[in-house]
Design an enzyme around this catalytic site. Structure first.
Site, PDB file in Angstrom:
ATOM      1  N   ASP A  58       0.837  -1.195   0.000  1.00 45.04           N
ATOM      2  CA  ASP A  58       0.000   0.000   0.000  1.00 45.04           C
ATOM      3  C   ASP A  58       0.875   1.247   0.000  1.00 45.04           C
ATOM      4  OD1 ASP A  58      -1.942  -1.807   0.196  1.00 45.04           O
ATOM      5  OD2 ASP A  58      -2.712  -1.171   2.148  1.00 45.04           O
ATOM      6  N   GLU A  60       3.761   1.634  -1.362  1.00 47.14           N
ATOM      7  CA  GLU A  60       4.261   1.888  -2.718  1.00 47.14           C
ATOM      8  C   GLU A  60       3.159   2.474  -3.606  1.00 47.14           C
ATOM      9  OE1 GLU A  60       7.632  -1.604  -2.567  1.00 47.14           O
ATOM     10  OE2 GLU A  60       5.580  -2.089  -3.081  1.00 47.14           O
ATOM     11  N   TYR A  61       1.948   1.907  -3.440  1.00 47.84           N
ATOM     12  CA  TYR A  61       0.816   2.433  -4.210  1.00 47.84           C
ATOM     13  C   TYR A  61       0.601   3.903  -3.863  1.00 47.84           C
ATOM     14  CZ  TYR A  61      -3.859   3.313  -5.905  1.00 47.84           C
ATOM     15  OH  TYR A  61      -4.940   3.875  -6.555  1.00 47.84           O
ATOM     16  N   SER A 107     -36.658  -8.372 -11.883  1.00 45.67           N
ATOM     17  CA  SER A 107     -36.111  -9.292 -10.876  1.00 45.67           C
ATOM     18  C   SER A 107     -36.248 -10.718 -11.403  1.00 45.67           C
ATOM     19  CB  SER A 107     -36.828  -9.111  -9.552  1.00 45.67           C
ATOM     20  OG  SER A 107     -38.182  -9.366  -9.740  1.00 45.67           O
ATOM     21  N   GLU A 138     -23.934 -18.899 -10.926  1.00 41.51           N
ATOM     22  CA  GLU A 138     -23.084 -17.987 -10.144  1.00 41.51           C
ATOM     23  C   GLU A 138     -23.784 -17.611  -8.842  1.00 41.51           C
ATOM     24  OE1 GLU A 138     -23.190 -15.483 -13.545  1.00 41.51           O
ATOM     25  OE2 GLU A 138     -24.338 -13.937 -12.532  1.00 41.51           O
ATOM     26  N   LYS A 140     -25.735 -15.647  -5.936  1.00 40.34           N
ATOM     27  CA  LYS A 140     -26.699 -14.545  -5.883  1.00 40.34           C
ATOM     28  C   LYS A 140     -26.251 -13.627  -4.752  1.00 40.34           C
ATOM     29  CE  LYS A 140     -31.655 -13.588  -5.774  1.00 40.34           C
ATOM     30  NZ  LYS A 140     -31.595 -12.495  -4.829  1.00 40.34           N
ATOM     31  N   ASP A 142     -25.905 -10.810  -2.097  1.00 41.92           N
ATOM     32  CA  ASP A 142     -26.949 -10.210  -1.282  1.00 41.92           C
ATOM     33  C   ASP A 142     -26.566  -8.779  -0.924  1.00 41.92           C
ATOM     34  OD1 ASP A 142     -29.237  -9.986   0.111  1.00 41.92           O
ATOM     35  OD2 ASP A 142     -28.654 -11.267   1.783  1.00 41.92           O
ATOM     36  N   ARG A 161     -31.464   0.547  -8.289  1.00 43.49           N
ATOM     37  CA  ARG A 161     -32.558  -0.158  -8.944  1.00 43.49           C
ATOM     38  C   ARG A 161     -33.827   0.700  -8.971  1.00 43.49           C
ATOM     39  NH1 ARG A 161     -36.833  -3.515  -8.303  1.00 43.49           N
ATOM     40  NH2 ARG A 161     -36.901  -5.212  -9.801  1.00 43.49           N
ATOM     41  N   GLU A 199     -24.074  -5.786  -8.247  1.00 42.31           N
ATOM     42  CA  GLU A 199     -24.508  -5.705  -6.855  1.00 42.31           C
ATOM     43  C   GLU A 199     -23.409  -5.050  -6.027  1.00 42.31           C
ATOM     44  OE1 GLU A 199     -27.404  -7.230  -6.972  1.00 42.31           O
ATOM     45  OE2 GLU A 199     -28.011  -7.466  -4.877  1.00 42.31           O
ATOM     46  N   TYR A 251     -22.392  -8.496 -12.983  1.00 43.73           N
ATOM     47  CA  TYR A 251     -22.714  -9.849 -13.439  1.00 43.73           C
ATOM     48  C   TYR A 251     -23.617  -9.932 -14.665  1.00 43.73           C
ATOM     49  CZ  TYR A 251     -26.433  -8.590 -10.166  1.00 43.73           C
ATOM     50  OH  TYR A 251     -27.416  -7.924  -9.495  1.00 43.73           O
ATOM     51  N   LYS A 327     -28.320 -19.231 -15.120  1.00 42.78           N
ATOM     52  CA  LYS A 327     -28.626 -18.494 -16.355  1.00 42.78           C
ATOM     53  C   LYS A 327     -28.366 -19.380 -17.569  1.00 42.78           C
ATOM     54  CE  LYS A 327     -27.293 -14.144 -14.206  1.00 42.78           C
ATOM     55  NZ  LYS A 327     -26.310 -13.086 -14.029  1.00 42.78           N
ATOM     56  N   LYS A 351     -32.896 -20.001  -4.084  1.00 41.74           N
ATOM     57  CA  LYS A 351     -32.704 -19.351  -2.779  1.00 41.74           C
ATOM     58  C   LYS A 351     -32.233 -20.362  -1.743  1.00 41.74           C
ATOM     59  CE  LYS A 351     -34.715 -15.644  -1.913  1.00 41.74           C
ATOM     60  NZ  LYS A 351     -34.202 -14.276  -1.726  1.00 41.74           N
ATOM     61  N   CYS A 445     -34.854   0.009  38.487  1.00 41.50           N
ATOM     62  CA  CYS A 445     -33.972  -1.102  38.121  1.00 41.50           C
ATOM     63  C   CYS A 445     -34.648  -2.441  38.418  1.00 41.50           C
ATOM     64  CB  CYS A 445     -32.654  -0.992  38.902  1.00 41.50           C
ATOM     65  SG  CYS A 445     -31.585  -2.429  38.657  1.00 41.50           S
ATOM     66  N   CYS A 448     -32.319  -4.045  41.459  1.00 38.59           N
ATOM     67  CA  CYS A 448     -32.220  -3.475  42.814  1.00 38.59           C
ATOM     68  C   CYS A 448     -33.353  -2.504  43.131  1.00 38.59           C
ATOM     69  CB  CYS A 448     -30.878  -2.784  42.998  1.00 38.59           C
ATOM     70  SG  CYS A 448     -30.785  -1.228  42.081  1.00 38.59           S
ATOM     71  N   CYS A 463     -29.048   2.086  35.604  1.00 35.60           N
ATOM     72  CA  CYS A 463     -29.128   1.997  37.054  1.00 35.60           C
ATOM     73  C   CYS A 463     -27.777   2.510  37.551  1.00 35.60           C
ATOM     74  CB  CYS A 463     -29.328   0.541  37.473  1.00 35.60           C
ATOM     75  SG  CYS A 463     -29.052   0.301  39.221  1.00 35.60           S
ATOM     76  N   CYS A 468     -25.759  -2.264  43.229  1.00 36.98           N
ATOM     77  CA  CYS A 468     -26.771  -3.115  42.578  1.00 36.98           C
ATOM     78  C   CYS A 468     -26.130  -4.452  42.213  1.00 36.98           C
ATOM     79  CB  CYS A 468     -27.288  -2.419  41.324  1.00 36.98           C
ATOM     80  SG  CYS A 468     -28.305  -3.480  40.287  1.00 36.98           S
TER      81      CYS A 468
END
Ligand code: IVH
Length: 706
Positions: A58, A60-61, A107, A138, A140, A142, A161, A199, A251, A327, A351, A445, A448, A463, A468
């Site tokens: 990182d 170097e980046y 969908s 592939e 799904k 979430d 969407r 997604e 996708y 698909k 699902k 409480c 107590c 409390c 207590c």
């Protein structure tokens, strides 16, 4: 534009680039120099964010990035909108204009078992007249769905969407996701305009960090990473979106406009003819497509086996998926199968077992924690969610109950997402029958019976009676816990049992337990008593910072405890600090200074510490003098991400052993941020503070004495 061939060539000279970044004289001609740098940076973004296989550190980046920033600042006329520097937000977004999708975002139909998939396959075969169909399968994902539009190789739009026809333009937020290329070489495929679906996700690790931070603030956590991703895309501050470390899988290609034939380099016969080919194309153009996650099968039987096998893998993935998408692989066949009014006929979602379930909210119990916070816990009709039986769920605080509008007797939707604690998503208001009752928050409480208090700025009732029993028991459980005094073999159950039997009324009682009495109890043989006694004795020699942490002072976590320990030779000296002096210490802000001051100016607390010392608990800072001079004296460090060579605790101990100090957060007082894999918000924050040196684990090790 990201050109894999050109960047590959550049990459072969990584070393040249890295040394060039350190001594900023690259090639002749500023325009070429800047263009080369951009290619190189894009290549490394691709390796890191898409392929998950970085070739440079990182640090170097960052050096390359800073060099590009500097050169662009000196030559603003050469800045292009797809330069890696152009992801950085312009501050606040005013609104998200409504935007029409090029093609409606439909969908998918859902399936839940093998029969549903056989049905789907049978219909596709009937319609196409084919005997066997080739499918691409592939995950799904979430998360929150998006569509991206590229025109003439540039990302011009990213849209949520929405209602499927019209969504919100969230382009600036999508640019914060580093795996999404700002430009890509579609023209080589004869494409002028393309719409791609995908997604946006928050991975499990980032989600946990995010939720932990919310809970630290006393804010109820989010139920799942999907909500976190969707919520993050609606934030109007791009810097905050960037800190969320979102990811995206792309996708599906939903729409293509070809270049004019005259402009097309090799006509569109370059375009893949299959869905899996499209995923390859996207991958090769620099997108994170599910190229490595997808599989192609001939016939539905193998598909069915695969989706069932993959369900077992689900928990091993770094991100949440809620099923698989099947698909039809041949794009011409997809076209021929077409759509119903709701769904494509060429794809179906399978699902997985739901991590949501419905139940009934039977009762609410109120539990008192070690800080006196009263937490309502919903008792629900036991229900299986994602393979676990859930019967009680924390519902956080009074505001949360009001926000969700929960009532006793409600039918509720609950969710258990991965390792996340179960949450109530909502109550089904439409199922109420007037027998439901309000949830009454206690005024006193439940343990107590003292009156409860609430600070104006907090959502939590507390409390505040230190005697207590709930405070005491939870406080002792914390005191003996692993990160505190680490008294092994003294778990929560023993604390509760000994408290009930009257052996353990306060923390100091731990060091004068009546072992003769205890040995008469069931399950306490000679061996276990000796083990217990030894563990308790050993804890007397724990480091001072562990004792401070074990005391459970509000807002004093392990890091602050270390800072406080470093400031004194003996614990009781903390009573000599006023709030101003405490605030001078690293990591100590107003809140902490106040609670620490109050703790050490309370006679009962001081008495407790004296009692502990009298019983042999070491309150002197034995280690302090060992570390005042070393190779790292005067330097402050913080570690972030996953270290590969050292354990985090080892690395921190090495800093301290060599006289350095560990900080709790990134600030201008921090000298070195040591960055491991998958570093997140700390790294982003540190990049903005010039005084902080961002170094790799290897560089850190080199700083240590031979
Ligand atoms: S394909 C026209 N592939 O699941 C079909 N969708 O109801 C385009 N999703 O809205 C969708 N992973 O948000 C497709 N690998 C994947 C997916 C996926 C998640 C989401 C998508 C869609 C919903 C299906």
């Amino acid at each position: 534009m990201y050109d894999p061939e050109q960047t590959k060539a550049l990459q072969q000279n990584t070393d040249v680039w890295i040394s060039a970044a350190k001594a900023p004289h690259l090639s002749e001609g500023i325009t070429d120099q800047i263009a080369d740098l951009r290619h190189c940076l894009r290549f490394h973004e691709y390796r890191y964010y898409v392929q998950n296989d970085p070739l440079i550190s990182d640090f170097e980046y960052d050096s390359l990035y800073k060099l590009l920033e500097k050169l662009e600042k000196e030559n603003p006329e050469i800045i292009t909108i797809d330069s890696p520097t152009q992801r950085v937000g312009m501050g606040l977004i005013k609104d998200f204009p409504k935007t029409q999708h090029l093609v409606p975002m439909l969908s998918l139909e859902n399936s839940y078992n093998a029969d549903d998939l056989f049905d789907f396959d049978r219909k596709a075969k009937e319609l196409s007249g084919l005997a066997q169909i080739v499918y691409c399968v592939e995950p799904k994902f979430d998360g929150a769905s998006i569509s991206l539009v590229y025109e003439n190789d540039l990302l011009v739009r990213a849209v949520t969407r929405g209602d499927g026809e019209v969504g919100d333009d969230i382009t600036m937020n999508i640019k914060q996701i580093k795996s999404v290329p700002l430009s890509a070489g579609f023209s080589a495929y004869g494409i002028e305009q393309i719409e791609i679906r995908g997604e946006v996700l928050m991975n499990k690790k980032n989600f946990k960090t995010y939720n932990d931070a919310l809970m630290d603030e006393g804010i109820p956590p989010l139920a799942n990473p999907r909500n976190a991703a969707a919520g993050s895309l609606r934030i109007k501050d791009t810097a905050e979106v960037s800190r969320r470390n979102l990811e995206a899988f792309l996708y599906h290609v939903s729409f293509i406009v070809d270049l004019e034939p005259a402009v097309q380099p090799s006509a569109n016969n370059n375009l893949p003819l299959t869905h899996s080919g499209m995923l390859d194309m996207l991958w090769n153009l620099g997108f994170r497509s599910p190229k490595n996650e997808m599989k192609v099968f001939t016939g539905i039987e193998d598909v069915i086996k695969h989706v069932h096998d993959f369900e077992i893998e689900r928990d091993n993935l770094g991100y949440e998926i809620d099923g698989m998408v099947i698909k039809v692989n041949d794009l011409k066949l997809q076209d021929a199968l077409g759509m119903t009014s709701h769904h494509p006929r060429w794809a179906i979602a399978f699902k997985f077992k739901a991590r949501q379930a419905t139940s009934i909210l039977l009762a609410v119990e109120f539990q008192v924690g070690r800080t006196g916070a009263v937490t309502p816990v919903a008792k629900i009709k036991p229900v299986q969610v994602g393979g676990v039986t859930v019967s009680s769920i924390s519902i956080h605080n009074e505001d949360y109950i009001k926000e969700k509008g929960l009532m006793l007797g409600d039918t509720i939707l609950i969710e258990r997402s991965g390792d996340v604690i179960p949450q109530i998503v909502k109550a089904f208001v439409e199922l109420r029958n007037d027998t439901e009752q309000d949830i009454k928050f206690p005024t006193h409480c439940p343990v107590c019976n003292d009156a409860l208090f609430k600070l104006e700025e907090e959502a939590v009732w507390r409390c505040i009676n230190l005697t207590c029993p709930a405070h005491i028991v939870e406080g002792i459980i914390h005191f003996v816990s692993k990160d505190a005094m680490d008294i092994r073999s003294f778990g929560e159950a023993n604390v509760r049992k000994f408290y009930e039997m009257g052996f353990l009324k306060s923390i100091p009682d731990l060091y004068s337990l009546p072992y003769a009495e205890i040995s008469k109890l069931d399950g306490f043989g000679e061996k276990s008593i000796t083990r217990l006694q030894e563990a308790i004795d050993q804890s007397k020699k724990q480091s001072l910072h562990r004792i401070i942490y074990a005391l459970g002072i509000r807002f004093v976590g392990e890091t602050t405890a270390k800072t406080l320990a470093q400031a004194v030779d003996h614990l009781l000296q903390l009573a000599d600090f006023n709030e101003e002096q405490l605030k001078q210490l690293d990591d100590v802000g107003v809140k902490v200074a106040k609670t620490v001051y109050e703790f050490f100016h309370n006679a009962d607390n001081l008495h407790l510490l004296q009692q502990l010392e009298g019983l042999g608990v070491q309150l002197k800072n034995e280690k302090k003098n060992l570390v005042t001079s070393g190779k790292l004296t005067g330097e402050t460090f913080l570690f972030t991400g996953t270290l590969m060579l050292l354990k985090r605790s080892e690395a921190e101990a090495l800093v301290e052993k060599n006289g350095g100090k560990i900080m709790g957060a990134v600030s201008s007082k921090l000298n070195y941020l040591v960055v491991g894999e998958n570093a997140g918000s700390k790294l982003e924050k540190a990049k903005k503070i010039p005084a902080v040196h961002i170094i790799s684990e290897e560089e850190f090790i080199k700083m240590l004495p031979g």
